[in-house]
Design an enzyme around this catalytic site. Sequence first.
Site, PDB file in Angstrom:
ATOM      1  CG  ASN A 374      -2.389   0.298   0.682  1.00 15.99           C
ATOM      2  OD1 ASN A 374      -2.613   1.394   0.194  1.00 15.99           O
ATOM      3  ND2 ASN A 374      -3.316  -0.637   0.779  1.00 15.99           N
ATOM      4  CB  ILE A 375      -0.322   4.648  -0.681  1.00 15.55           C
ATOM      5  CG1 ILE A 375      -1.488   4.769   0.306  1.00 15.55           C
ATOM      6  CG2 ILE A 375      -0.800   4.209  -2.036  1.00 15.55           C
ATOM      7  CD1 ILE A 375      -2.531   5.803  -0.104  1.00 15.55           C
ATOM      8  CE1 TYR A 376      -2.330   5.360   4.263  1.00 21.56           C
ATOM      9  CE2 TYR A 376      -2.647   3.113   3.496  1.00 21.56           C
ATOM     10  CZ  TYR A 376      -3.145   4.374   3.741  1.00 21.56           C
ATOM     11  OH  TYR A 376      -4.444   4.663   3.439  1.00 21.56           O
ATOM     12  N   GLY A 377       4.125   3.623   2.787  1.00 25.29           N
ATOM     13  CA  GLY A 377       5.559   3.695   2.990  1.00 25.29           C
ATOM     14  C   GLY A 377       6.190   2.456   3.556  1.00 25.29           C
TER      15      GLY A 377
END
Lengths: 453, 257, 557
Positions: A374-377
């Site tokens: 996902n986009i949360y690093g």
Amino acid sequence: MAVRHPDRIDLHDERGERIAEDIPLDAISPLHNPAIKKICETFKRSVIVNLRRIEDSLRSGRMGGEMGVGEECQIPGIELDLPIVENAEKIAELVDRYVRVSDDDDTSVHVLGGGEILFVQVPTLRMYMASDWASATVNVGVATAHAIIELFNITPFNGSNVIKSAIFGRYPQSITLRGAVTGLLRGWPPALDGVGLAFRTNMVNDIVAITNKNTLNGVALSAILETLAMFDSGDAIHPVYERYHLLRLAYQGLNANNLVYELVKENGKDGTIGTVILSLIRRAEEDGVIKVKETLPSGFKIYKTDDACLWNAYMAAGQLAAVIVNCGAMRAVQGAPATINAFNDIIKLATGLPDLDFGRVLGTSIGFAFYTHNIYGGAGPGAYAPAGPLLRHSRGFIAPCIVAGMCMDAGTQTFTPELTSGVYMKIRDVLPPEMKQPIKYVAEAASEIKDKL
Amino acid sequence: MVGIPYPGTDEIAERRRKWLDPDFKPKKLREISDDDIVKLLGHRKPGMAYSSVHPPLDEIKEPPDPIKELVEPTDGARHGDRIRYIQFTDSQHFAPLPPWLRFRIYATNREFRGFDSLAYSGRTLLEMRERDIDRVAKTLLETEMFDTARCALRSITVHGYSLRLDEDGLMFDARRRYIYDKERGEVVYVKTQQSVPLEEPVPVGPPLPEEELKKMATVYRFDHVPPTVADELMKVVKRIGELRVLGGLRPDLINGK
Amino acid sequence: MEKKFLKILEETYGVLPSELKDSKFHKYGGRRQSRRKSEFIEAARRIAEGRGIPSYNPDRICDELGLGVPVGERFLEPVRVSGTDVLCEYEDLHVLNNAAMQQLRDDIFRTAITCLDLPHRVLTNRYGREVTPETINIYLETINHTLVGGAVAQEHMVEVNPALAPDAYVKTFTGSDELASKLDRRFLIDIDREFDAERAAKLKKGVGASLWQVSRLPTHAIRSMDGAMVHRWNAMAQTMAFIAAYRLCAGESTISDFAFSAKHAQYVFIGTPPFPSRAHGHNNPVGLPCGYIFDIVQHPSKMPESPVPVTAEGVALEKVLYMQWYYGQQMIGSVGVTVGASVYYLNETFEGWGEHLAGWVRDRYGFAGVSPGWDVIHECAREAVLHCCEDYDKYPVLLEHHWGLIKNLFIAMMAGVCAAWATGSAYAGALAAHHALTLIHKELLLRTGWGGQETHHHNSFGILPSVLIDEGMPVELHGPNVPFRSYLADSQFFTSPAVVAAHEARMDAWGLSPVIKVAFADPDLVFDFRNIRACIARGALREFMPAGERNPIIPSR
């Protein structure tokens, strides 16, 4: 009276061959097994100094950066052009002299990579006197600074403070350690989120690099570190919890009774996580680890166990086998979190028994799957360390499986062992064999001590 | 091979057991050409060669690792294909498969060996090597795993599962990747799963009738098979919860229970 | 009885909530169906023109370039703030768009609480000064001067413009009736006046005969610096006031003992500093234990008839503080979770389900009427799941309204609240929530919320009862810094409502700290903690006047 566990196991190597027979469980305990003790003390007293980085930092003034990859700081006017790599042997001699306590102690300093790396093991006496493992890193780092200052006649007016930062980065303005020195155990106390985490601070890729992508040896080293962490953090205190973690180490980490190997063999050709679960349930029933408590009208069997620690260890082995089967088929690590997730999600409903580590593994793996997708690093699984905010909640059961997935990976990842842990590959040659082939050496050590416990 | 056990005497539980059999082959309902599927997936143009992320396995020199030899790589892995995705959104209004059942099917059915997945509230991701994705996409789109109105291919702006249906009974899609062609009586995709316009529309077939969807249902609903009948399931989940708490304090507290 | 939220849905959507189809998709007028979005587009256009750098521009990004989501293809529903008649848009409930939500946070974290017993002891034992109600009153008047930057010792002291700090002051409270009766009323939080007799008696016993000081620092200060300065600012103001009021020497050996006693020894942290990876300091939502949520809520109790109103206020406070401010905005930095969490205090949904479950609990167990055990935890969780699921199945508009993760969280929260009401145990409530989400509801629907949603909920079964170092603790002491709660948006979600519900069901005077409870029973605070939802609603209408504005030092427009 000291705690002793009744269990006896056979240990099998990565080829499925029995290499130690009728081993008491205590013989693989970090408290007793000499090979594991060796691994423990090697991790704690070993330090890597990147001399190439020191030289480059000094020449360019690039130091004190806090980026994970790259360097954003460069201080004009502090540059020092010193032939550090060229003089690595001399620096090594000086560092040896500073850290050594007696002529015949176990200090060792290796110059590697044509002078680019120093691999230093401080004497055991210093670690005995230390309050924590960071003592080795700090002592070797400061020793290196003194060595460079002495060797190149650096003064307070031509850069002694700069030498310090080339080695230790921005610490202590920052609480991190991002310079040219690191412990073999990566954790740096001020930056850790709590206690009992140090043995869990090496990322998955470090372990893969040390064990040269050998799946079951990587698993074993990771499982040993996790077990050391359990003894460190109070998770393995109390006879039940001690046995809980030793059985996990045995069955998941050391291929006890060849369970992992046989599950993989049975399912490797065309199996799935689902078929591994079915094989595991059948095997556990045959071994008497679980038995039917009640059959419901639909025919569904609710199982019970008289030995939750052992069933848990069986599930830990099954979970690892599932990862090897699924990630092996894909030859990619990215499916490892999903495999762990699915294994636990399904097995609890298939047996009516709690999943691995009573929900902690399922929960942690869902979060892990989320963050690796996902986009949360998050980054790919190889860049994770078990002490990180995501993985720390499952203690012992997940990290070895991610190592296995990474060993199975044929080259799909951005954050590869070569990228994140290249230095561990460079020092592999001088590491003790216990680190590189833990399955063999732990088994041999266990055989040696099994009658003395 | 027997399937994965699952509790319940009702039709929902029965269907869940069916889906969790590793050898289960879903019923084919429609035909979509291989090229059309490649277009919908949007990863490459039809006829283009597969791109690779690493050399074929037999060209890679790796240190010996005996346990790796026991596992058969998929075709895509053997070729070193890139890993690609297909993602479905499934409406809560009687889509055949809810996300976690999709996820469990991917994890158990032999067709999906070598998978990666994640289940969300409405969508379920599936990642595999590209030629493996192309292969399973046929199953995923042509069989009873898919209804053209209540399931959708979406990689972005995935929401829609909980929304009401449109006047034709289609699940809402803010990006309008598909439309209902009233004349043909079928759903037609006009954009890829990434919402890139297609050069030519791809018809995927008519929606299944409501009654048919209900016969395929795999979740409990008060307006169909209500959750109140799921006695066995409740008994089992109650037990799992209690044993997790007991064992969470100390594992041996569940011994014999 | 039909639930009020169904009526609200009917009014706001303009259709029966049982409607399964919507023939107007893609015909609602896109993003311009929203008054706020239209206003934002116009404002951003002016900004971009004025500065020459592009800004917010959905027409360009989403439509012209085709890169973004076409917002508004479905109906963008207005929402009613529960407990009020205020209708607003979701945009009005974004923490950065709502001044009341900002003041809620500021008022909590600009609060510094100290006990004055130890400095008073040093004054009497080391200095030989007499401490009397009269001297205390003089001291309080003095600290109200120093707290806003007034000088008392140093000649060249530069002072803060008091017009920037009309919201800054110091008050005290004590459980001693005798002492309280002699204190200057201007500085007293009067426990007898702010609470009913039964709770007042409990609270007075709880805070004891000690004298507690509550400082409210200027909102302007906390908005200009960070939460960590609250302790320091208060410490210096307090020490200077003591030095002046008791005529102490500003530099001799005893003063260091005194200064430590006054500044640090009996200081109450509202939010403790978290682990390094959280990247925040003191007095931030991450360091606030959720037991304080019940203590900060000041809404009048309706117990023993109903635990719903106070629980609903607690839900609102918790959602704003933890989920909207902390996880949504500070940690994730996004606009999704930030506003999503507002659903739990909108449209009377919590109240509707809450009244049903409270009735069910009342008939079956009585409030706080049964000891925690797995049977009651499971039964409460099951009842909540089935009741909510039935509504979602019957009313597709409700399901549409509760998009994404909202539905699953709502169900689990109701399960937690239900079990907490039945048992009076926040721990049982938390377990019920986790059980409802991960095992009951998930298994019935094979669907949960967002991708990582189950993470901490599976973990919780083992973690909550545990004694291991990362685990355990009474749930009242949990907050977002607890490792397993630290990294996902709804990690703290279930525990706080259960805490409020449990202590309300028990008719407790406080949940974690009587000191916090009394400190926030202060009618002069800018945010109204007696009517949290109503205050947020005023913020949504742009009728809430916050503190901390810089008007005295900026050009007038």
